[in-house]
Enzyme design. Structure first.
Site, PDB file in Angstrom:
ATOM      1  N   ASP A   9       0.700   5.124   2.033  1.00 48.00           N
ATOM      2  CA  ASP A   9      -0.179   5.778   2.940  1.00 48.00           C
ATOM      3  C   ASP A   9      -1.260   6.797   2.676  1.00 48.00           C
ATOM      4  O   ASP A   9      -0.886   7.834   1.885  1.00 48.00           O
ATOM      5  CB  ASP A   9       0.865   6.440   3.897  1.00 48.00           C
ATOM      6  CG  ASP A   9       1.722   5.414   4.606  1.00 48.00           C
ATOM      7  OD1 ASP A   9       1.119   4.286   4.814  1.00 48.00           O
ATOM      8  OD2 ASP A   9       2.969   5.740   5.227  1.00 48.00           O
ATOM      9  N   HIS A  40       4.839   0.374  -0.117  1.00 45.27           N
ATOM     10  CA  HIS A  40       5.395  -0.405   1.083  1.00 45.27           C
ATOM     11  C   HIS A  40       4.641  -1.447   1.778  1.00 45.27           C
ATOM     12  O   HIS A  40       3.493  -1.729   1.656  1.00 45.27           O
ATOM     13  CB  HIS A  40       6.013   0.445   2.027  1.00 45.27           C
ATOM     14  CG  HIS A  40       5.092   1.230   2.750  1.00 45.27           C
ATOM     15  ND1 HIS A  40       4.604   2.254   2.120  1.00 45.27           N
ATOM     16  CD2 HIS A  40       4.506   1.274   4.058  1.00 45.27           C
ATOM     17  CE1 HIS A  40       3.963   3.065   3.085  1.00 45.27           C
ATOM     18  NE2 HIS A  40       3.838   2.076   4.253  1.00 45.27           N
ATOM     19  N   ARG A  55       6.470   7.557  13.463  1.00 44.77           N
ATOM     20  CA  ARG A  55       6.283   8.273  11.754  1.00 44.77           C
ATOM     21  C   ARG A  55       5.947   9.483  11.986  1.00 44.77           C
ATOM     22  O   ARG A  55       5.092  10.068  12.608  1.00 44.77           O
ATOM     23  CB  ARG A  55       5.359   7.086  11.146  1.00 44.77           C
ATOM     24  CG  ARG A  55       5.107   7.714   9.532  1.00 44.77           C
ATOM     25  CD  ARG A  55       4.404   6.678   8.973  1.00 44.77           C
ATOM     26  NE  ARG A  55       3.171   6.358   9.342  1.00 44.77           N
ATOM     27  CZ  ARG A  55       1.988   5.728   8.929  1.00 44.77           C
ATOM     28  NH1 ARG A  55       2.546   4.869   8.069  1.00 44.77           N
ATOM     29  NH2 ARG A  55       1.003   5.443   9.353  1.00 44.77           N
ATOM     30  N   HIS A  95       0.523  -1.301  -0.075  1.00 42.92           N
ATOM     31  CA  HIS A  95      -0.148   0.008   0.001  1.00 42.92           C
ATOM     32  C   HIS A  95       1.002   1.166  -0.190  1.00 42.92           C
ATOM     33  O   HIS A  95       2.013   1.130   0.339  1.00 42.92           O
ATOM     34  CB  HIS A  95      -0.928   0.136   1.235  1.00 42.92           C
ATOM     35  CG  HIS A  95      -0.323   0.228   2.486  1.00 42.92           C
ATOM     36  ND1 HIS A  95       0.544  -0.719   2.913  1.00 42.92           N
ATOM     37  CD2 HIS A  95      -0.075   1.188   3.349  1.00 42.92           C
ATOM     38  CE1 HIS A  95       1.086  -0.495   4.173  1.00 42.92           C
ATOM     39  NE2 HIS A  95       0.883   0.958   4.346  1.00 42.92           N
TER      40      HIS A  95
END
Length: 271
Positions: free
Chosen positions: A98, A252, A267, A96
């Site tokens: 983000d 990723h 993140r 996917h």
């Protein structure tokens, strides 16, 4: 600053820079942005970053915003997202990009390893520019006219919201704020100008203006391009490792093979 390319298509490890040193980072900022644009994901080892230092470093690549995903924010910094797991129902063990269900998805992300398993828990990235370049010219032309619908309500993510709030309030608020929206099937990258296959199996629900069978086949085919080894790089995390990636040009996959060991990551999304 020394750069080691990890594969021909994607990924470089950068040595000789302390990301917590603002002056050192600023002096290398142009070079780091150029390497990221070319290599799509860059890695650093043996860093010590406070949430404030991570946000400061991420800002050299673009604007940062407060956390807007289904994962919680750091209690000391609203720009840092907490990714904490023991290898069960992470929802990220699927190819996917983000937040493609947002009108303006993040252009990139900066991920810092706070605690990682002794083995396992790798992350893989795939170049979706290389994937698109691999297609026949007639297929590329056909795809350019298509648009796809993206929706955030993947099962693992909705379950995550319900786990954080048993009343259903967070889930209801997210549904009201983020309606399904359309994205181009082929995205022209805003920095490099290169076309990207912008379809993923986690958030892309259907292709507009084609039959249901054709939509399912196209999503399976295009999202499946991320699984081609020639477009991939795989990174083995260590405590203090950092990855910065181009969220528009790549997909990723967080490998889910470390249960019951804990994995804690910070993140920052880059707009």
């Amino acid at each position: 600053m020394k750069i080691d390319n990890l594969t021909p298509a994607i990924g470089s490890e950068i040595h000789g820079i302390n990301l917590a040193d603002a002056d050192q980072v600023n002096s290398c900022a142009d070079d780091l942005r150029a390497v990221l644009a070319e290599r799509q994901v860059i890695f650093f080892r043996d860093q010590e970053l406070t949430p404030e230092a991570q946000v400061r470093f991420a800002k050299i690549f673009g604007r940062v915003e407060a956390v807007s995903s289904t994962f919680p924010a750091h209690p000391e910094n609203p720009y840092v997202e907490l990714l904490v797991s023991q290898g069960t129902r992470t929802g990220t063990d699927i190819w996917h990009a983000d937040l493609t269900w947002q009108e303006s998805p993040p252009a990139g992300a900066c991920l810092y390893a706070v605690d990682v398993p002794e083995t396992g828990g790798d992350t893989m990235w795939a170049s979706m520019t290389s994937a698109f370049e691999s297609l026949a010219p007639n297929m590329q032309m056909y795809l350019r006219d298509l648009r796809a619908v993206h929706n955030w309500e993947a099962p693992a993510l909705t379950d995550n919201l319900r786990k954080r709030d048993a009343t259903g309030g967070l889930y209801k608020a997210a549904r009201e704020k983020y309606a399904p929206l359309e994205q181009p099937v082929v995205l022209d990258h805003p920095v490099t100008g290169k076309p990207v296959a912008f379809v993923n199996s986690l958030y892309t629900t259907h292709i507009r203006d084609v039959t249901n069978d054709e939509s399912r086949a196209l999503i399976s085919f295009l999202s499946g391009l991320a699984k081609v080894p020639e477009w991939q790089v795989r990174f083995r995390w260590r405590k203090g490792s950092v990855a910065v990636w181009d969220n528009l040009a790549t997909q990723h996959y967080a490998v889910n093979d470390y249960h019951p060991e804990p994995r804690r990551m910070h993140r920052v999304a880059i707009r």
